[in-house]
Design a protein around this motif. Structure first.
Motif, PDB file in Angstrom:
ATOM      1  N   THR A 326       0.852  -1.183   0.000  1.00 12.14           N
ATOM      2  CA  THR A 326       0.000   0.000   0.000  1.00 12.14           C
ATOM      3  C   THR A 326       0.886   1.231   0.000  1.00 12.14           C
ATOM      4  N   GLN A 329       4.264   1.221   1.885  1.00  8.20           N
ATOM      5  CA  GLN A 329       4.199   0.352   3.049  1.00  8.20           C
ATOM      6  C   GLN A 329       3.798  -1.072   2.665  1.00  8.20           C
ATOM      7  N   GLU A 331       2.035  -4.246   4.110  1.00  6.23           N
ATOM      8  CA  GLU A 331       1.156  -4.711   5.170  1.00  6.23           C
ATOM      9  C   GLU A 331       1.117  -6.233   5.173  1.00  6.23           C
TER      10      GLU A 331
END
Length: 380
Positions: A326, A329, A331
């Protein structure tokens, strides 16, 4: 995937950069009915809806269902050829793609469209025209993946030497040369053999011209020869076909062989092609190491993808890394991440950026993912 399919897929990926996506894969049996296909699609869509409710509970599934139905058509996937199909939807838009090889029924709702089955299918495809050579006749077959079919050539095609050369044959009968009134001399065996060889070459020249103009050039598809070594040698001498394979051929007499027997004789050729594909990928990686463009750590690969700097992404077949990218980032702790394969996301981004994705058999590499950058990283 054919070139136009690749372009269509890249357009879809470039224009639909907001997820989640629904990806459906289903086999297309030759004897399937429209109702069977419709029923399979209904089950897959229902499963994708359930997964979407778990992984992306705030997403409205109705646009996905509508766009998938539109992409499949009133008679679902009836116009697709091959043994399988893929349906990919971003919600507002969807695309239907054919697969050369059969796939298991699969439905997924993920951050990005599931492309690895498409990548594997494209990599396995070995498409070519097969010219079956005999001294005085020819036939043509077409190979797509592991499927071989005969081509029904039109009457105008040079299928036989006699029909092509007709009265212009030089070695088809006892020839005489007039020596004056009431006198004639006869050609010997050597003369006749020489003229039959001239006919042989002239016939193959006519075949070469016809196949080049009507099949090789329009389709831009590789031509492979199947015949006795001496016939292959003559054809290679006279051919001007730029699509004729310089290295691949099958040295066997096609006379009297069934389609199944010809198909079986191609297995070694197909296996050799797959091995060369893998070797080419390994060579690409070796060259990238030597030029400072090779990346194997996951963080470096993610960074290179985000910088649109990946020329080729190489994955180990069957590898999986759970997670969702995302922005910048990664996740790993959400339901969406648990259902998602990060390697697929990297593949989707690479293809959307005009890069290539290749898959290596798991016995050839321990690395799950590797990348070749378009250029050497500054500072290296």
């Amino acid at each position: 995937m054919a070139t136009d399919t690749q372009l269509s897929l890249q357009d879809f990926l470039s224009s639909a950069d907001q997820g989640p996506f629904v990806s459906l894969y289903l086999p297309l049996e030759a004897d399937r009915t429209v109702e069977q296909t419709r029923l399979t699609l209904r089950h897959l869509v229902a499963h994708a809806k359930d997964v979407m409710a778990e992984t992306h509970p705030d997403t409205d599934f109705a646009p996905y269902e509508a766009s998938l139905k539109q992409a499949a058509g009133d008679q679902p996937l009836i116009n697709l050829t091959g043994q399988g199909a893929a349906l990919l939807s971003s919600g507002p838009a969807a695309i239907a793609l054919s697969l050369e090889y059969a796939v298991s029924p699969t439905a997924m709702a993920t951050a990005r469209p599931q492309l690895l089955p498409l990548v594997l299918d494209a990599q396995r495809q070995f498409d070519f025209d097969l010219l079956l050579l005999q001294r005085d006749k020819i036939s043509l077959a077409q190979n797509f993946g592991d499927t071989l079919t005969m081509v029904e050539l039109p009457e105008a095609a040079p299928t036989t030497l006699l029909g092509t050369l007709g009265t212009e044959r030089r070695g088809g009968a006892v020839n005489t040369v007039s020596q004056g009134p009431g006198q004639a001399s006869y050609h010997g065996h050597a003369d006749r053999a020489s003229e039959e060889e001239i006919d042989h070459r002239r016939y193959y020249q006519a075949v070469d011209t016809y196949i080049t103009e009507h099949y090789s050039n329009p389709a831009k598809r590789r031509l492979i020869l199947f015949g006795l070594p001496e016939n292959i040698a003559v054809f290679r001498e006279v051919s001007r076909n730029a699509h004729l394979s310089g290295s691949m051929q099958v040295e066997q007499n096609p006379g009297g062989l069934s389609l199944d027997a010809i198909d079986l004789a191609l297995d070694e050729l197909r296996q050799g092609y797959a091995a060369r594909q893998a070797d080419a990928t390994l060579t690409l990686l070796d060259n990238a190491r030597g030029s400072g463009r090779y990346v194997e750590d996951l963080g470096g690969i993610i960074q290179a993808v985000q910088q649109r700097a990946v020329e080729t992404l190489v994955l180990r077949q069957g590898a999986r890394i759970r997670g969702v990218l995302t922005g910048a980032q990664l996740e790993t702790g959400t339901a969406a991440a648990e259902h998602n394969n990060l390697l697929n996301d990297l593949a989707a981004l690479t293809l959307a950026q005009g890069g290539q994705v290749r898959v290596l058999p798991e016995e050839l590499t321990r690395q799950r993912v590797m990348a070749v950058r378009r250029y050497r990283k500054s500072g290296d």
